[in-house]
Structures are given as structure tokens and as C-alpha cells.
Design a protein around this motif. Structure first.
Motif, mmCIF file in Angstrom:
data_model
loop_
_atom_site.group_PDB
_atom_site.id
_atom_site.type_symbol
_atom_site.label_atom_id
_atom_site.label_comp_id
_atom_site.label_asym_id
_atom_site.label_seq_id
_atom_site.Cartn_x
_atom_site.Cartn_y
_atom_site.Cartn_z
ATOM 1 N N UNK B 1 0.839 -1.187 0.000
ATOM 2 C CA UNK B 1 0.000 0.000 0.000
ATOM 3 C C UNK B 1 0.876 1.239 0.000
ATOM 4 N N UNK B 160 -3.376 1.251 -10.662
ATOM 5 C CA UNK B 160 -2.025 1.063 -10.147
ATOM 6 C C UNK B 160 -1.673 -0.424 -10.073
ATOM 7 N N UNK B 161 -0.430 -0.735 -10.338
ATOM 8 C CA UNK B 161 0.108 -2.095 -10.266
ATOM 9 C C UNK B 161 -0.361 -3.002 -11.401
ATOM 10 N N UNK B 310 -10.222 -8.971 -5.163
ATOM 11 C CA UNK B 310 -10.731 -7.859 -5.961
ATOM 12 C C UNK B 310 -10.531 -8.157 -7.439
ATOM 13 N N UNK B 314 -6.256 -1.847 -7.233
ATOM 14 C CA UNK B 314 -6.533 -1.353 -5.882
ATOM 15 C C UNK B 314 -7.396 -0.104 -5.811
ATOM 16 N N UNK B 315 -7.429 0.705 -6.846
ATOM 17 C CA UNK B 315 -8.202 1.940 -6.741
ATOM 18 C C UNK B 315 -9.617 1.806 -7.294
ATOM 19 N N UNK B 316 -9.812 0.963 -8.293
ATOM 20 C CA UNK B 316 -11.117 0.961 -8.959
ATOM 21 C C UNK B 316 -11.757 -0.409 -9.095
ATOM 22 N N UNK B 317 -11.138 -1.439 -8.544
ATOM 23 C CA UNK B 317 -11.664 -2.794 -8.738
ATOM 24 C C UNK B 317 -12.954 -3.049 -7.980
ATOM 25 N N UNK B 318 -13.473 -4.261 -8.152
ATOM 26 C CA UNK B 318 -14.691 -4.655 -7.453
ATOM 27 C C UNK B 318 -14.410 -5.865 -6.581
ATOM 28 N N UNK B 335 -6.708 -8.897 -7.588
ATOM 29 C CA UNK B 335 -5.862 -8.500 -6.467
ATOM 30 C C UNK B 335 -6.272 -9.271 -5.226
ATOM 31 N N UNK B 392 -14.367 8.880 -11.242
ATOM 32 C CA UNK B 392 -14.289 7.576 -10.590
ATOM 33 C C UNK B 392 -12.868 7.079 -10.378
ATOM 34 N N UNK B 394 -11.332 7.326 -7.250
ATOM 35 C CA UNK B 394 -11.207 6.778 -5.898
ATOM 36 C C UNK B 394 -10.194 7.483 -5.013
ATOM 37 N N UNK B 397 -11.457 8.839 -1.481
ATOM 38 C CA UNK B 397 -11.514 7.866 -0.387
ATOM 39 C C UNK B 397 -10.111 7.505 0.077
ATOM 40 N N UNK B 398 -9.213 7.416 -0.875
ATOM 41 C CA UNK B 398 -7.843 7.010 -0.549
ATOM 42 C C UNK B 398 -7.179 7.983 0.423
ATOM 43 N N UNK B 407 -15.998 7.290 -2.215
ATOM 44 C CA UNK B 407 -16.199 6.767 -3.558
ATOM 45 C C UNK B 407 -17.472 5.912 -3.595
#
Ligand code: SF4
Ligand code: SF4
Lengths: 322, 428
Positions: B1, B160-161, B310, B314-318, B335, B392, B394, B397-398, B407
Motif C-alpha cells: 500500500x 495502479x500495479x 478484488x 486497488x483503486x477501482x476494482x470490485x 488482487x 471515478x 477513488x 476515499x484514498x 467513492x
């Protein structure tokens, strides 16, 4: 389902940068420490007493309100402690205990909790409390009489009172270096200029306060004072004097920057700081009070919701969702 | 993170960690699993009168539709027998028919595509290539009335990643080139651009597309920001990208498009970046519809009850609740998040610290927006606080000091607002 392995559902993002309200509170207290320590060293046990009482009372009031309003206990986030600490820093070391208890009540209960707790207060809680004290028990915050029993090697006349009464010549023996090192009477945590600056720089660089507010406030105090000084050097003190005396520095770094009562957009932040700075010097130089920081910031707190409406246009597109 | 940096005066900058290990170019392969599942969008939640039913034999590459009139279809990625069709409710309340297929031992290819489509044309692409692996916007690009001015091919990944599309540019440059030629032919688009991170700039130049370098710093890689930085405009709020003359497509889909015609088979496997609990990443190729469990098993990644899984980055996944759910044709990443690292939202309210306002790339007054959203004032949120401008990312929230799931509130707000609008339209 035979397989009972379940995963935690939540919404994106799945990362967080690690910041938290409590971390912010503790960093604020850490940043205030240099100024506080010098205050204790100068004024001794009474100062320590006021500080300790104020912090603990603020936390107790918060807890009582949490229970009364049936909300989860929020003293863990450190915000009440910060309010208590800042309030005590503004007080003279000789403040009687009942004034501290009453002041923290005003700060935490009236200044913060009745609006709905952290983030909902329209005014800076510590400033609301100090303003009430200033208006109700005028003499208590007259630093000349409050600190009359202290004897130091430096001039023990409250600099802002001196200039108000006797003009610029009365304060010629305060040196800039002396003011920076805390050689002036005043609130427990407001006199050690260098300490406050170090604390403020720390908070700005770490992003715990919004630097735009602090810097525009200081710049505007400087400029306004300079204009006055140029117009009549005998009557009005020089700008550096204004920066280093009274509540200017603690105001810039710890009071004006209180989150809930200050703007978050760039232009409003600059305006907020600048107007508060102008008001401060106006009150000091031609207003009714010796120090203008408290009322200047409170007035800008009131103007904040309006100011913060000045903001950039958002990006021109919404994403379509079925 | 990625944590808050020690000094933090401005916006958060989330640099994509550079992977220079050997492992990076290795693509592991998940064997064809015993069962796959496809999600086929089905707004009507139908149970009866379907073209397909349990027990039907299906071939690889076969087109599956619920009814003859439906536009939506999926391409089966395996040969086997339909084991069941059930309903599934996904993100934002979307409903799907979940079609699971038990795979047979021997693979047989459906040859309708091969027979009917020798050369790429608009018609046969629409007919067969509607759910290419990596696809996010192929059909909209084809299905426009006037030719697009610009097609942007994503060679950088959004989150990211994730490095799925980057790897495609790196390893499949030739196929990409062919795909771009086909794309030019059938769409008649004026300009074709490809976005890549700096280190791939010269390689991407070989594809014949106009290369645009994107610094891989989040949120620069989001479609809206890309559009703004390379075209200097954002589409107005009431239009889609295509109506504004711009199409966006992932590099992986372009490669799949070219492979379909050069090999005579509709591509059915998906490249994925798998982000392990320690944030190391690996690439894996699996058939679309493979369950996440299978993929994690290939990579020896262990998960436990209470971890987080996920689909996406990390920022937009479900987040998934079970590892028995499949990867879809547009799943770029999986993830795994250890239970100790799960971020729990708080119910504290906004302290007005302003971090979100600093972070927001769309210049939204998030501190005010969250206040109206918390009170269910969706119309006010859209009207006065720019709810619909949110791209969108995120980031709010981060960075939120109070750890509000902003988000989440925003997506709920958009969903509810859309419902209010549809209700108003049908009443009018
Ligand atoms: S998710 Fe939306 S509101 Fe939040 S920072 Fe990104 S663009 Fe701004
Ligand atoms: S980051 Fe969170 S707490 Fe800070 S202003 Fe934004 S919503 Fe409020």
C-alpha cells in the motif's frame, strides 16, 4: 454451500494512505510542544496546571456529550485534547481553575458538540471559548495584571498593550530576537515565536494544516502593519513586531487553520487568510481590543461558508451509467 | 500500500511501481478448468423461452445468446455442456444470466466464424467480436453513425500495479500493428493514437499509430485525464465519448481483433495481472470465465476466510465475496488483499480537512458533496456539487482523513440519481 470461505466485500479503493484523525491530532499536539514546553519552563507549575486541567476537562466534556447524545465515544480521535491544549496555550498561567473548566465547557460543548461534533463546528471552538472569557472577565486576559507576580529579566509589559497605550516608542526595547525566544509576557503557549514557527512549518510540510491559510494570514498581517507603520511610524509599530507578538503566530498556524471553520479551496483559503490578517491589524491599531487575532479569525469563520463558494469549475463530463 | 509521503503539500502522486524483474515477461497459463461461468447481461431477468438450456453441448468460440432478438452475446471460451443458468446481480444492481459450462475433455472449435469471416469487415466484427478479451469499447467504436475522428488505444493500464496492456504492447507489437491496420480499414477513423508509458515509446512507434507518452502516475492513466491531456478536451456531460467523436479501446482488444482474423478463431483467453498480497505482480493467461480460485491455484496464491479478493486494481476494482466467481472478458487484474490490510471505512463524518479537494482530478468540492450524499440529497448533489463530473478515480476515499467511503457514496449517488432521472422521464 460446502465452501465457507468468504471474502470481505467493500467498495474501491482498497488502499488508504494511512492518514487518520487521531494521527492528525497527535501531530498537531506534537507541533505545539516546543511552545508549550517553553511556557511551562517560564511560568512553572501554574502553567502546567492550567494546561493539564484544560486538556483533561476538554476530554471529559467531550465524553459527557458523547454519552448524553448517545454517540460513540470520540475522545480517542484526540480532537478534544487538541482543543483543550490550544485553549490553555492562549491563557495566562495564572488563570483560575474555574475559568478553565468553564472555558473548556464553552469550547467543547457550545463550540463543537451542539453543532454535531467534529467537522460540524462553524467556529473555532478554542476561539469561541477565549472570546467568551475576554468579554465576560475582561481582566483575566489582561496579561499585565495577570502576570504581575512574575519577575523575569525581560520587559514584563504586554507588548500589544504597551503599543496601544503609548505608541511605538514604548516598545522599542523588545528586540526581534527576544520576541522569537519568548521574552515577552503573554499566553502560556503564545510567546515562543521560534517554537511556534517550527511547529507551524512542521504542520505545513506534513500537510496537516493548509499552508495557504497560514502564509496568507502572515503575509497580510505584515503588509497591513507595514502600511500603518509607514503612515505614522511614531504611533504604529513595525510589521515584524506585529508578527511576533500577541496571538499572531499561534493564530496563523494553529487557530485560523482549524479544519471545520476554514475554507478548502485555493482562492478562498488565500482570501480567508488575507482578510483575517487585515482585520487583525485593524483591530489592534484602531479597534477596541488590544489583540485582534481572536475576533478577526472568528469573523472570518463566519464568512467561510460564503467564501468557500468560490471554486473552480468541475470537469465537464459525467460518465454514463446504465 | 502506498502511504502518505512524509512531506505532503499538494496532490497525492501514486507512481506505478516499476517492475524490472525477469518474472515480468513470463506469462503463466492456467489450464482449462473443469467449469467456467459467463455473465451475460440480462436486464429482464428472464427464466423462460431461452435459446440455451442446461444440457446443451457448446463448442469453443460458439456464440451464446439468450433469445434470438437479443443484441448481447458471449463467446464460449471452452467446449462442454451447459450445467446451469442462474441469475446474478452485479455491481450497481446490474442483472446478469450466469451461464456455467462443464468442460469436456476434448476441445472442438465452432467454425461459424472461420467460414463466414475471411476478412475483417464492420458487419462480421459486430456479429462475432462483441466480447473480445480486453474489450471495453469495441462495439461502441464500430457502432457509430459517423466515423470517429480519433481512436485512442490504451497501452497503459488504468489502475495502479496493473500492467496487462503494457505487457501487450511490449510483447505483441506486430499483432498490434496488424490490428491497427484493420481498425483503420473498417472504421475509417481519422486518427489512431496509442498511449504508452515512456519506456515503450519507441516500440509503440512501430505499430504505425501516433504515440502519446503518458507518465504512469495515477490518476493520469484514467480515460478522462488521458483524453484531456492528449486531445485537450473533455466530452460535455450529456454526451458519450463516441458522440464526441472519440473511441477508446484497450491494446489487448486490438491484438485480439487482429488474431481473430489472422488465426481464424475468436480469441477466448485473457491476459491478467495478478497482484499478490505483498504487491508483487505476475501475469497469467486464462480462458475467459475461469473461476478466480483456479487462477490463484495456478500461481500458488493462498487466500483465507476474511481476506479480500478484488477484480481489478486497488483503486477501482470490485470486491468479490467468493473465489468461485469468474473473470470476465474485461477483467484486467485480480488482487488479493490480506485480511490485515483490509481498509475498513468509518462512520465518522467529514472533518473538512480538504485532502479530498486537493486530490480530486475533476475539481469537485468533495467535502460538500459528501455532506449532501450522506443525507441522500442526490439531485442537489448532481446539480450543485458536480456529482456527475466525478471520473471515478477513488482518490478522495484514498486520502480521506476521516476514512469515509466517499467513492462508495458517490457511486451510490450516481446510481440513485440515474434512477430518479429515469423515473422522471417516464412520468413526463
Ligand atoms: S472519485 Fe470522483 S470525486 Fe473522488 S477524487 Fe476521483 S474524481 Fe474526484
Ligand atoms: S478528506 Fe474526508 S474528512 Fe477531509 S474534507 Fe474530504 S471528506 Fe472531509
Amino acid at each position: 454451500m460446502p465452501d465457507q470461505k468468504l471474502f470481505i466485500g467493500s467498495h474501491a479503493p482498497y488502499w488508504h494512505n494511512g492518514s487518520s484523525i487521531s494521527a492528525k491530532s497527535y501531530h498537531t499536539m506534537l507541533a505545539a510542544l516546543p511552545a508549550v514546553v517553553l511556557g511551562i519552563w517560564q511560568y512553572g507549575a501554574p502553567a502546567l496546571g492550567v494546561l493539564a486541567l484544560s486538556v483533561s476537562c476538554a476530554m471529559i466534556w467531550e465524553l459527557i456529550m458523547n454519552i448524553a447524545m448517545k454517540r460513540p465515544a470520540s475522545i480517542g480521535d484526540g480532537n478534544a485534547a487538541v482543543i483543550g491544549l490550544l485553549f490553555a496555550m492562549l491563557l495566562p498561567a495564572t488563570t483560575p481553575w474555574w475559568a478553565v473548566v468553564a472555558g473548556t465547557f464553552v469550547a467543547v460543548v457550545i463550540g463543537k458538540q451542539i453543532f454535531g461534533g467534529i467537522g460540524c463546528n462553524p467556529l473555532n471552538p478554542a476561539l469561541v471559548a477565549i472570546a467568551i472569557l475576554m468579554l465576560s472577565w475582561k481582566s483575566m486576559l489582561d496579561f499585565n495584571s495577570a502576570l504581575v507576580n512574575y519577575e523575569f529579566s525581560f520587559n514584563m509589559v504586554y507588548p500589544l498593550a504597551a503599543i496601544k497605550g503609548f505608541g511605538a516608542s514604548a516598545v522599542s526595547d523588545y528586540s526581534t530576537a527576544g520576541l522569537l525566544m519568548g521574552q515577552q509576557p503573554g499566553g502560556i503557549g503564545t510567546t515562543f515565536g521560534l517554537g511556534l514557527i517550527i511547529g507551524g512549518l512542521y504542520l505545513m510540510l506534513r500537510g496537516h494544516i493548509r499552508w495557504e491559510i497560514s502564509l496568507s494570514f502572515l503575509a497580510s498581517v505584515f503588509v497591513t502593519a507595514l502600511l500603518f507603520n509607514l503612515s505614522d511610524p511614531d504611533k504604529y509599530a513595525n510589521p515584524v513586531f506585529h508578527l511576533l507578538t500577541g496571538y499572531t503566530l499561534i493564530g496563523a498556524f494553529f487557530l485560523a487553520t482549524e479544519d471545520s471553520s476554514s475554507p478548502v479551496n485555493f482562492v478562498p483559503m488565500l482570501l480567508y487568510g488575507a482578510l483575517a490578517g487585515i482585520l487583525t491589524v485593524l483591530i489592534r491599531n484602531i479597534g477596541a481590543f488590544v489583540d485582534g487575532v481572536v475576533f478577526a479569525i472568528l469573523m472570518m469563520n463566519v464568512a467561510n461558508p460564503l467564501l468557500d463558494k468560490i471554486r473552480p469549475k468541475a470537469m465537464g463530463k459525467g460518465i454514463k451509467h446504465a | 500500500m502506498i502511504k502518505r509521503p512524509f512531506f505532503s503539500l499538494g496532490k497525492p502522486k501514486l507512481k506505478y511501481p516499476v517492475n524490472d524483474t525477469e518474472e515480468q515477461d513470463v506469462i503463466r497459463v492456467t489450464p482449462i478448468p473443469g467449469r467456467v461461468t459467463f455473465f451475460l447481461e440480462d436486464p429482464y431477468e428472464r427464466n423462460e423461452g431461452l435459446l440455451i438450456k442446461p444440457g446443451d453441448k457448446i463448442k469453443t468460440g460458439q456464440k451464446l445468446k439468450l433469445t434470438e432478438d437479443d443484441k448481447d452475446y458471449v463467446i464460449s471460451s471452452v467446449t462442454g455442456t451447459i450445467a446451469g443458468i442462474s441469475q446474478y446481480k452485479g455491481y450497481l444492481g446490474k442483472t446478469y444470466a450466469a451461464i456455467s459450462i462443464d468442460t469436456a475433455d476434448e476441445e472442438q472449435w465452432d467454425d461459424k466464424f472461420k467460414e463466414g469471416c475471411q476478412k475483417p469487415t464492420l458487419e462480421n466484427s459486430l456479429e462475432f467480436l462483441g466480447c473480445l478479451p480486453g474489450d471495453t469499447g469495441f462495439i461502441p467504436i464500430l457502432d457509430t453513425h459517423s466515423p470517429l475522428n480519433t481512436i485512442i488505444i490504451n497501452g497503459v493500464d488504468k489502475d495502479i500495479l496493473v500492467s496487462t496492456n503494457r505487457l501487450i504492447v511490449q510483447t505483441e507489437t506486430d499483432n498490434l500493428k496488424t490490428g491497427i491496420e484493420y481498425l483503420r480499414e473498417i472504421t475509417g477513423a481519422g486518427e489512431i493514437m496509442i498511449t504508452v508509458p515512456p519506456e515503450l515509446a519507441s516500440q509503440a512507434g512501430e505499430t504505425g499509430a501516433d504515440v502519446k507518452v503518458i507518465e504512469p502516475i495515477y490518476p493520469n492513466t484514467l480515460p478522462e485525464i488521458i483524453m484531456k491531456s492528449i486531445l485537450g478536451k473533455t466530452p460535455p456531460a450529456d454526451k458519450t465519448w463516441e458522440e464526441a467523436g472519440v473511441g477508446l479501446i484497450n491494446a489487448e482488444a486490438v491484438v485480439a481483433f487482429s488474431n481473430a482474423f489472422t488465426k481464424g478463431q475468436i480469441p477466448v483467453s485473457k491476459l491478467l495481472t495478478v497482484i499478490n498480497k505483498d504487491h508483487t505482480t505476475v501475469h497469467v493467461r486464462a480462458r475467459v470465465g475461469t473461476h478466480v480460485k483456479e487462477i490463484l491455484a495456478t500461481l500458488d496464491i493462498e487466500t483465507h476466510h476474511g481476506d479480500q479478493l478484488v477484480l481489478g486494481g486497488p483503486m477501482t476494482g470490485h470486491a468479490l465475496y467468493s473465489e468461485d466467481l469468474p473473470i470476465l472478458s474485461d477483467t484486467d487484474a485480480i488482487m488479493a488483499n490480506d485480511k490485515d490490510n483490509v481498509v475498513f471505512p468509518s462512520d465518522c463524518h467529514c472533518i473538512n480537512c480538504g485532502e479530498c479537494v486537493r486530490a480530486c482530478p475533476a475539481r469537485i468540492p468533495v467535502n460538500m458533496l459528501i455532506r449532501v450524499l450522506e443525507n441522500d440529497l442526490y439531485e442537489e448533489a448532481a446539480r450543485e456539487y458536480d456529482l456527475l463530473s466525478c471520473i471515478e478515480c477513488g482518490l478522495c476515499s484514498y486520502v480521506c482523513t476521516a476514512r469515509i467511503p466517499i467513492f462508495h457514496y458517490i457511486m451510490l449517488g450516481k446510481y440513485e440519481f440515474a434512477r430518479i432521472e429515469t423515473a422522471e422521464e417516464s412520468n413526463a
